[in-house]
Design a protein around this motif. Sequence first.
Motif, PDB file in Angstrom:
ATOM      1  N   GLY A 155      -7.288  -6.852   8.837  1.00  0.00           N
ATOM      2  CA  GLY A 155      -8.622  -7.890   8.573  1.00  0.00           C
ATOM      3  C   GLY A 155      -8.579  -7.789   7.180  1.00  0.00           C
ATOM      4  N   GLY A 156      -8.009  -7.058   6.262  1.00  0.00           N
ATOM      5  CA  GLY A 156      -8.137  -7.382   4.859  1.00  0.00           C
ATOM      6  C   GLY A 156      -7.701  -8.817   4.461  1.00  0.00           C
ATOM      7  N   THR A 157      -8.786  -9.086   3.231  1.00  0.00           N
ATOM      8  CA  THR A 157      -8.547 -10.391   2.583  1.00  0.00           C
ATOM      9  C   THR A 157      -7.670 -10.311   1.502  1.00  0.00           C
ATOM     10  N   THR A 158      -7.318 -11.758   0.824  1.00  0.00           N
ATOM     11  CA  THR A 158      -6.619 -11.890  -0.158  1.00  0.00           C
ATOM     12  C   THR A 158      -7.751 -12.044  -1.212  1.00  0.00           C
ATOM     13  N   SER A 159      -8.499 -11.031  -1.791  1.00  0.00           N
ATOM     14  CA  SER A 159      -9.690 -11.171  -2.581  1.00  0.00           C
ATOM     15  C   SER A 159      -9.426 -10.206  -3.796  1.00  0.00           C
ATOM     16  N   ILE A 160     -10.168 -10.185  -4.923  1.00  0.00           N
ATOM     17  CA  ILE A 160      -9.928  -9.495  -6.028  1.00  0.00           C
ATOM     18  C   ILE A 160     -10.511  -8.034  -5.535  1.00  0.00           C
ATOM     19  N   ASP A 161     -11.564  -7.967  -4.690  1.00  0.00           N
ATOM     20  CA  ASP A 161     -12.132  -6.635  -4.502  1.00  0.00           C
ATOM     21  C   ASP A 161     -11.338  -6.019  -3.199  1.00  0.00           C
ATOM     22  N   ASN A 162     -10.087  -6.418  -2.587  1.00  0.00           N
ATOM     23  CA  ASN A 162      -9.235  -5.859  -1.916  1.00  0.00           C
ATOM     24  C   ASN A 162      -7.990  -5.817  -2.131  1.00  0.00           C
ATOM     25  N   LEU A 163      -7.532  -6.225  -3.569  1.00  0.00           N
ATOM     26  CA  LEU A 163      -6.096  -6.130  -4.042  1.00  0.00           C
ATOM     27  C   LEU A 163      -6.260  -5.215  -5.321  1.00  0.00           C
ATOM     28  N   ALA A 164      -5.019  -4.408  -5.428  1.00  0.00           N
ATOM     29  CA  ALA A 164      -4.769  -3.573  -6.676  1.00  0.00           C
ATOM     30  C   ALA A 164      -3.238  -3.453  -6.811  1.00  0.00           C
ATOM     31  N   HIS A 165      -2.882  -3.187  -8.016  1.00  0.00           N
ATOM     32  CA  HIS A 165      -1.345  -3.085  -8.374  1.00  0.00           C
ATOM     33  C   HIS A 165      -0.986  -1.455  -7.833  1.00  0.00           C
ATOM     34  N   LEU A 166       0.102  -1.687  -7.152  1.00  0.00           N
ATOM     35  CA  LEU A 166       0.893  -0.265  -6.920  1.00  0.00           C
ATOM     36  C   LEU A 166       2.315  -0.294  -7.374  1.00  0.00           C
ATOM     37  N   CYS A 167       2.799   0.557  -8.018  1.00  0.00           N
ATOM     38  CA  CYS A 167       4.254   0.438  -8.215  1.00  0.00           C
ATOM     39  C   CYS A 167       4.939   0.900  -7.091  1.00  0.00           C
ATOM     40  N   PRO A 168       6.224   0.318  -6.968  1.00  0.00           N
ATOM     41  CA  PRO A 168       7.049   0.246  -5.486  1.00  0.00           C
ATOM     42  C   PRO A 168       7.007   1.918  -4.943  1.00  0.00           C
ATOM     43  N   ALA A 169       7.136   2.820  -5.683  1.00  0.00           N
ATOM     44  CA  ALA A 169       7.052   4.190  -5.076  1.00  0.00           C
ATOM     45  C   ALA A 169       5.414   4.565  -4.490  1.00  0.00           C
ATOM     46  N   HIS A 170       4.768   4.193  -4.963  1.00  0.00           N
ATOM     47  CA  HIS A 170       3.276   4.619  -4.645  1.00  0.00           C
ATOM     48  C   HIS A 170       2.978   3.671  -3.535  1.00  0.00           C
ATOM     49  N   HIS A 171       3.292   2.293  -3.498  1.00  0.00           N
ATOM     50  CA  HIS A 171       3.178   1.262  -2.582  1.00  0.00           C
ATOM     51  C   HIS A 171       3.657   2.045  -1.449  1.00  0.00           C
ATOM     52  N   GLN A 172       4.856   2.525  -1.262  1.00  0.00           N
ATOM     53  CA  GLN A 172       5.537   2.926  -0.054  1.00  0.00           C
ATOM     54  C   GLN A 172       4.801   4.414   0.548  1.00  0.00           C
ATOM     55  N   LEU A 173       4.466   4.974  -0.677  1.00  0.00           N
ATOM     56  CA  LEU A 173       3.635   6.336  -0.156  1.00  0.00           C
ATOM     57  C   LEU A 173       2.359   5.883   0.463  1.00  0.00           C
ATOM     58  N   LYS A 174       1.663   4.851   0.042  1.00  0.00           N
ATOM     59  CA  LYS A 174       0.514   4.550   0.693  1.00  0.00           C
ATOM     60  C   LYS A 174       0.537   4.352   2.229  1.00  0.00           C
ATOM     61  N   HIS A 175       1.843   3.614   2.614  1.00  0.00           N
ATOM     62  CA  HIS A 175       2.023   3.079   3.790  1.00  0.00           C
ATOM     63  C   HIS A 175       2.723   4.253   4.621  1.00  0.00           C
ATOM     64  N   ARG A 176       3.532   5.102   3.899  1.00  0.00           N
ATOM     65  CA  ARG A 176       4.494   5.983   4.723  1.00  0.00           C
ATOM     66  C   ARG A 176       3.821   7.363   4.833  1.00  0.00           C
ATOM     67  N   SER A 177       2.954   7.781   4.048  1.00  0.00           N
ATOM     68  CA  SER A 177       2.108   9.101   4.101  1.00  0.00           C
ATOM     69  C   SER A 177       0.723   8.924   4.506  1.00  0.00           C
ATOM     70  N   ALA A 178       0.065  10.323   4.534  1.00  0.00           N
ATOM     71  CA  ALA A 178      -1.273  10.447   4.638  1.00  0.00           C
ATOM     72  C   ALA A 178      -2.213   9.986   3.538  1.00  0.00           C
ATOM     73  N   TRP A 179      -1.720   9.747   2.662  1.00  0.00           N
ATOM     74  CA  TRP A 179      -2.635   9.192   1.381  1.00  0.00           C
ATOM     75  C   TRP A 179      -3.525   7.995   1.924  1.00  0.00           C
ATOM     76  N   GLN A 180      -4.819   8.038   1.743  1.00  0.00           N
ATOM     77  CA  GLN A 180      -5.536   6.943   1.892  1.00  0.00           C
ATOM     78  C   GLN A 180      -6.340   6.369   0.642  1.00  0.00           C
ATOM     79  N   VAL A 181      -6.773   5.304   0.577  1.00  0.00           N
ATOM     80  CA  VAL A 181      -7.404   4.507  -0.542  1.00  0.00           C
ATOM     81  C   VAL A 181      -8.400   3.717   0.023  1.00  0.00           C
ATOM     82  N   SER A 182      -9.543   3.594  -0.832  1.00  0.00           N
ATOM     83  CA  SER A 182     -10.597   2.654  -0.643  1.00  0.00           C
ATOM     84  C   SER A 182     -11.269   1.934  -1.889  1.00  0.00           C
ATOM     85  N   GLN A 183     -11.813   0.555  -1.632  1.00  0.00           N
ATOM     86  CA  GLN A 183     -12.075  -0.047  -2.945  1.00  0.00           C
ATOM     87  C   GLN A 183     -13.727   0.372  -2.862  1.00  0.00           C
TER      88      GLN A 183
END
Length: 467
Positions: A403-431
């Motif tokens: 349900g996430g939207t393609t909007s400036i308040d739901n997007l942020a830059h993550l380098c490839p390593a931390h992009h993978q870490l966000k999706h593959r580990s228990a790290w969580q992030v919120s805007q």
Amino acid sequence: MDAPGLSLTEHPRPSTVLDDSLADLLQAAATLESVMARAQAMRAEVIDRARQLAELTADAESAELQRADSPSARRQLAHRVLASEVACALRVPERSAERLIDESDKLVRHLSATHRALAEGSISYRHAQVIIDEARSLPDAALPGFESAVLPVAARLTAARLRPRARIERERCHPESIEQRVKAGETERNVSLEPAHDGMAWLSAFLPAARASAIYERLTTVALDVTRTASGSDDDSRTLSQLRADVFTDLLVDGVVDATGCGTGIRATVHVTVPVERLLGAAATNTSPAPTTSAPTTSAPATSAPATSVPITAAFIPQAELEGYGPLDDDTARELAARAPSFTRLLRHPESGAVLSVGRDRYAVPADLTAALRIRDRTCRFPGCGRSARRSDIDHTIDWQFGGTTSIDNLAHLCPAHHQLKHRSAWQVSQQGGGVLRWRSPSGSTYVTHPEGGPAPPRARESTDTS
């Protein structure tokens, strides 16, 4: 927490040893140096225990979720998660955290004699690092002999003088030929860039010794030729060091690279934020809102190869900035912008200077929103990461599929390593609004990151464009 045999209470506190005499002050400094060495030995034990716990936790989670990860994949992910946690907790770059984890492992599990010497305060952590570095390519069976040879020397030499002695001992202890190790070492070659002060930066290259020496000798030879050519002239007062640097720059920026056919006229890719008034060379005296522009530019093409693109941004801010570096002088900014064939307008809020949202109601991030996010974030938004947004991915904080939207308040830059870490580990992030991100680590710690380009603007009106 005191590790076995590593109690800090055995040494007097500084307040009890300080005195007006120079001898007592120096003794106090030596005592503190020993205390720090003991604390660093304890830190190595703590970090290595954390590594073991992270690996056990990863194994347990994999079994619980019935994942088919290989043991090496589980260890790699556990190491990545631990490095990110250590980096955030100690406020150090992740590379520094990874090195600390690796050094702790080597000290505790492989170089026990060095670890004891550090715990006793007879060597410093810098000495221990030299021993670790020189022992890396040695097999475990050769380590005790290597330690017994270098530790007595380490107790009386500086770390700098210890290194050549340790290198000699490593060669004596190593069962493999140096030719085999040279081939393996060549795979680690790399070039790195580190920003410095006052508009300068370090460009470093890790190369095979013979090639590095050859490059340095060529730079010196050409620089000396320039000196001889300019002998007796007041036009060139550069030192030999300055000439080496200028020859190095000329060869890399404008020189010919025969092996790749790149030819001449190659230019580095940069991204600069510049006030329009500074580009024009005029003082910013107009108090009315100024137009703001974003300009991708291209240097003049060479005759033998296409030139590298040089994106430049002009913005209503008080100082020109080079992406990935920071403040830039006006003359350099004008020189870069002078080659720009076009300017693309990018609207900003007239008071806050924030980029206006250019969101679209679709998954793919359109070019204008990409530009707005890049200027807002400037770097990867994971805590402590400084990788340029230009080399990072744009991530949906709340996944599109959830349900996430393609909007400036739901997007942020993550380098490839931390992009993978966000999706593959228990790290969580919120805007949190305004481009602020709140991160929660697997261990439960929280960290907040703010966009370097300023607060995000309010969301733009939803678009009906479905293309």
